[in-house]
Motif scaffolding. Structure first.
Motif, PDB file in Angstrom:
ATOM      1  N   PRO A  77       0.812  -1.230   0.000  1.00  0.00           N
ATOM      2  CA  PRO A  77       0.000   0.000   0.000  1.00  0.00           C
ATOM      3  C   PRO A  77       0.840   1.273   0.000  1.00  0.00           C
ATOM      4  O   PRO A  77       0.495   2.241  -0.680  1.00  0.00           O
ATOM      5  N   LEU A  78       1.944   1.273   0.745  1.00  0.00           N
ATOM      6  CA  LEU A  78       2.806   2.457   0.743  1.00  0.00           C
ATOM      7  C   LEU A  78       3.398   2.704  -0.640  1.00  0.00           C
ATOM      8  O   LEU A  78       3.448   3.839  -1.121  1.00  0.00           O
ATOM      9  N   ALA A  79       3.847   1.636  -1.295  1.00  0.00           N
ATOM     10  CA  ALA A  79       4.434   1.773  -2.630  1.00  0.00           C
ATOM     11  C   ALA A  79       3.401   2.289  -3.627  1.00  0.00           C
ATOM     12  O   ALA A  79       3.712   3.157  -4.450  1.00  0.00           O
ATOM     13  N   LEU A  80       2.177   1.801  -3.557  1.00  0.00           N
ATOM     14  CA  LEU A  80       1.144   2.256  -4.491  1.00  0.00           C
ATOM     15  C   LEU A  80       0.821   3.734  -4.298  1.00  0.00           C
ATOM     16  O   LEU A  80       0.664   4.479  -5.278  1.00  0.00           O
ATOM     17  N   VAL A  81       0.750   4.173  -3.053  1.00  0.00           N
ATOM     18  CA  VAL A  81       0.479   5.595  -2.779  1.00  0.00           C
ATOM     19  C   VAL A  81       1.634   6.460  -3.278  1.00  0.00           C
ATOM     20  O   VAL A  81       1.421   7.474  -3.956  1.00  0.00           O
ATOM     21  N   LEU A  82       2.862   6.060  -2.965  1.00  0.00           N
ATOM     22  CA  LEU A  82       4.014   6.847  -3.409  1.00  0.00           C
ATOM     23  C   LEU A  82       4.146   6.855  -4.926  1.00  0.00           C
ATOM     24  O   LEU A  82       4.491   7.882  -5.516  1.00  0.00           O
ATOM     25  N   LYS A  83       3.870   5.723  -5.568  1.00  0.00           N
ATOM     26  CA  LYS A  83       3.933   5.688  -7.030  1.00  0.00           C
ATOM     27  C   LYS A  83       2.941   6.676  -7.634  1.00  0.00           C
ATOM     28  O   LYS A  83       3.252   7.365  -8.607  1.00  0.00           O
ATOM     29  N   GLU A  84       1.762   6.756  -7.070  1.00  0.00           N
ATOM     30  CA  GLU A  84       0.760   7.705  -7.580  1.00  0.00           C
ATOM     31  C   GLU A  84       1.208   9.143  -7.365  1.00  0.00           C
ATOM     32  O   GLU A  84       1.071   9.985  -8.253  1.00  0.00           O
ATOM     33  N   LEU A  85       1.771   9.449  -6.200  1.00  0.00           N
ATOM     34  CA  LEU A  85       2.272  10.808  -5.942  1.00  0.00           C
ATOM     35  C   LEU A  85       3.399  11.177  -6.898  1.00  0.00           C
ATOM     36  O   LEU A  85       3.434  12.285  -7.442  1.00  0.00           O
ATOM     37  N   VAL A  86       4.316  10.251  -7.102  1.00  0.00           N
ATOM     38  CA  VAL A  86       5.430  10.486  -8.016  1.00  0.00           C
ATOM     39  C   VAL A  86       4.898  10.727  -9.434  1.00  0.00           C
ATOM     40  O   VAL A  86       5.335  11.636 -10.133  1.00  0.00           O
ATOM     41  N   LYS A  87       3.912   9.935  -9.827  1.00  0.00           N
ATOM     42  CA  LYS A  87       3.311  10.086 -11.167  1.00  0.00           C
ATOM     43  C   LYS A  87       2.624  11.451 -11.304  1.00  0.00           C
ATOM     44  O   LYS A  87       2.785  12.132 -12.318  1.00  0.00           O
ATOM     45  N   GLN A  88       1.863  11.852 -10.286  1.00  0.00           N
ATOM     46  CA  GLN A  88       1.155  13.136 -10.339  1.00  0.00           C
ATOM     47  C   GLN A  88       2.107  14.313 -10.484  1.00  0.00           C
ATOM     48  O   GLN A  88       1.749  15.337 -11.047  1.00  0.00           O
ATOM     49  N   HIS A  89       3.317  14.166  -9.978  1.00  0.00           N
ATOM     50  CA  HIS A  89       4.299  15.244 -10.058  1.00  0.00           C
ATOM     51  C   HIS A  89       5.274  15.077 -11.219  1.00  0.00           C
ATOM     52  O   HIS A  89       6.256  15.806 -11.318  1.00  0.00           O
ATOM     53  N   GLY A  90       4.988  14.111 -12.096  1.00  0.00           N
ATOM     54  CA  GLY A  90       5.807  13.922 -13.286  1.00  0.00           C
ATOM     55  C   GLY A  90       7.214  13.419 -13.019  1.00  0.00           C
ATOM     56  O   GLY A  90       8.124  13.680 -13.799  1.00  0.00           O
ATOM     57  N   LEU A  91       7.386  12.693 -11.921  1.00  0.00           N
ATOM     58  CA  LEU A  91       8.717  12.212 -11.544  1.00  0.00           C
ATOM     59  C   LEU A  91       8.846  10.694 -11.652  1.00  0.00           C
ATOM     60  O   LEU A  91       9.683  10.089 -10.998  1.00  0.00           O
ATOM     61  N   ASN A  92       8.016  10.078 -12.468  1.00  0.00           N
ATOM     62  CA  ASN A  92       8.003   8.621 -12.549  1.00  0.00           C
ATOM     63  C   ASN A  92       8.795   8.052 -13.726  1.00  0.00           C
ATOM     64  O   ASN A  92       8.695   6.873 -14.013  1.00  0.00           O
ATOM     65  N   SER A 101      10.031   2.545 -10.065  1.00  0.00           N
ATOM     66  CA  SER A 101       9.240   1.830  -9.067  1.00  0.00           C
ATOM     67  C   SER A 101      10.137   0.964  -8.195  1.00  0.00           C
ATOM     68  O   SER A 101       9.931   0.855  -6.987  1.00  0.00           O
ATOM     69  N   TYR A 102      11.130   0.356  -8.806  1.00  0.00           N
ATOM     70  CA  TYR A 102      12.045  -0.506  -8.059  1.00  0.00           C
ATOM     71  C   TYR A 102      12.804   0.301  -7.006  1.00  0.00           C
ATOM     72  O   TYR A 102      12.926  -0.133  -5.854  1.00  0.00           O
ATOM     73  N   ALA A 103      13.269   1.484  -7.360  1.00  0.00           N
ATOM     74  CA  ALA A 103      13.967   2.333  -6.399  1.00  0.00           C
ATOM     75  C   ALA A 103      13.039   2.746  -5.255  1.00  0.00           C
ATOM     76  O   ALA A 103      13.446   2.776  -4.089  1.00  0.00           O
ATOM     77  N   LEU A 104      11.779   3.044  -5.566  1.00  0.00           N
ATOM     78  CA  LEU A 104      10.813   3.384  -4.519  1.00  0.00           C
ATOM     79  C   LEU A 104      10.629   2.218  -3.556  1.00  0.00           C
ATOM     80  O   LEU A 104      10.599   2.398  -2.339  1.00  0.00           O
ATOM     81  N   VAL A 105      10.505   1.006  -4.102  1.00  0.00           N
ATOM     82  CA  VAL A 105      10.322  -0.178  -3.261  1.00  0.00           C
ATOM     83  C   VAL A 105      11.544  -0.384  -2.363  1.00  0.00           C
ATOM     84  O   VAL A 105      11.407  -0.690  -1.178  1.00  0.00           O
ATOM     85  N   LEU A 106      12.744  -0.198  -2.916  1.00  0.00           N
ATOM     86  CA  LEU A 106      13.949  -0.362  -2.097  1.00  0.00           C
ATOM     87  C   LEU A 106      14.018   0.684  -0.990  1.00  0.00           C
ATOM     88  O   LEU A 106      14.389   0.369   0.152  1.00  0.00           O
ATOM     89  N   MET A 107      13.662   1.922  -1.294  1.00  0.00           N
ATOM     90  CA  MET A 107      13.667   2.971  -0.267  1.00  0.00           C
ATOM     91  C   MET A 107      12.636   2.678   0.827  1.00  0.00           C
ATOM     92  O   MET A 107      12.922   2.838   2.014  1.00  0.00           O
ATOM     93  N   LEU A 108      11.449   2.250   0.427  1.00  0.00           N
ATOM     94  CA  LEU A 108      10.423   1.910   1.418  1.00  0.00           C
ATOM     95  C   LEU A 108      10.856   0.723   2.275  1.00  0.00           C
ATOM     96  O   LEU A 108      10.600   0.700   3.484  1.00  0.00           O
ATOM     97  N   THR A 109      11.490  -0.261   1.654  1.00  0.00           N
ATOM     98  CA  THR A 109      11.969  -1.421   2.400  1.00  0.00           C
ATOM     99  C   THR A 109      12.974  -0.986   3.466  1.00  0.00           C
ATOM    100  O   THR A 109      12.888  -1.400   4.623  1.00  0.00           O
ATOM    101  N   TYR A 110      13.904  -0.140   3.076  1.00  0.00           N
ATOM    102  CA  TYR A 110      14.879   0.392   4.029  1.00  0.00           C
ATOM    103  C   TYR A 110      14.157   1.100   5.181  1.00  0.00           C
ATOM    104  O   TYR A 110      14.444   0.864   6.354  1.00  0.00           O
ATOM    105  N   PHE A 111      13.205   1.959   4.839  1.00  0.00           N
ATOM    106  CA  PHE A 111      12.460   2.699   5.849  1.00  0.00           C
ATOM    107  C   PHE A 111      11.728   1.744   6.793  1.00  0.00           C
ATOM    108  O   PHE A 111      11.785   1.891   8.018  1.00  0.00           O
ATOM    109  N   LEU A 112      11.042   0.750   6.235  1.00  0.00           N
ATOM    110  CA  LEU A 112      10.265  -0.167   7.076  1.00  0.00           C
ATOM    111  C   LEU A 112      11.166  -0.992   7.994  1.00  0.00           C
ATOM    112  O   LEU A 112      10.807  -1.257   9.140  1.00  0.00           O
TER     113      LEU A 112
END
Length: 161
Positions: A77-92, A101-112
């Motif tokens: 769920p965190l990855a899906l929300v962040l992916k949508e935010l990144v997309k809305q800001h044209g940073l995807n 998306s892979y980098a987002l997942v790795l960053m979230l994994t580190y955070f968790l």
């Protein structure tokens, strides 16, 4: 000039369900960026196609992410929300300075992994307090409090969820 070409040298053609948008051939693993269309659901999706070769790690990366999602319940769920935010800001689009998306997942994994780890000097969940310690909120407003100092605090306050 410069458009995509099939192996036989003819131009790549769009069909009614997929359109080639861009060919990125100056990368370690060449990528074909396309847009797929499902007429039944009227859904349009972005597709990146890469060719399997010695430098290709896509299958191993997919298996790794699948295991991470199974192991860390909040990851998906965190990855899906962040992916949508990144997309809305044209940073995807990592090819244009964005994040994959892979980098987002790795960053979230580190955070968790690191936001749930007990902090040195404290003996219990959630709590600061006590003499000489300074506290600061952890990233992303998670409500966790990290305690630093002489070890004279900690202990207080349950996690409360």
């Amino acid at each position: 000039g410069g458009g995509a070409e099939w192996e036989d040298g003819g131009p790549a053609r769009d069909t009614d369900w997929i359109a080639v948008k861009k060919v990125i051939d100056r990368t370690y693993t060449p990528i074909i960026k396309a847009e797929g269309y499902d007429a039944y659901s009227d859904l349009v999706m972005q597709i990146d196609i890469s060719m399997h070769g010695a430098a290709h790690t896509g299958l191993a990366s997919t298996a790794f992410v699948t295991e991470l999602v199974k192991s860390l319940r909040p990851l998906k769920p965190l990855a899906l929300v962040l992916k949508e935010l990144v997309k809305q800001h044209g940073l995807n689009d990592p090819y244009r300075g964005g994040i994959s998306s892979y980098a987002l997942v790795l960053m979230l994994t580190y955070f968790l992994f690191h936001c749930n780890r007990p902090q040195p000097g404290g003996s219990g969940g959630g709590g600061g307090g006590g003499g000489g310690n300074s506290t600061n909120a952890s990233p992303a407003g998670s409500g966790l409090v990290r305690t630093r100092g002489d070890g004279g605090g900690g202990g207080g306050g349950g996690g409360g969820g």
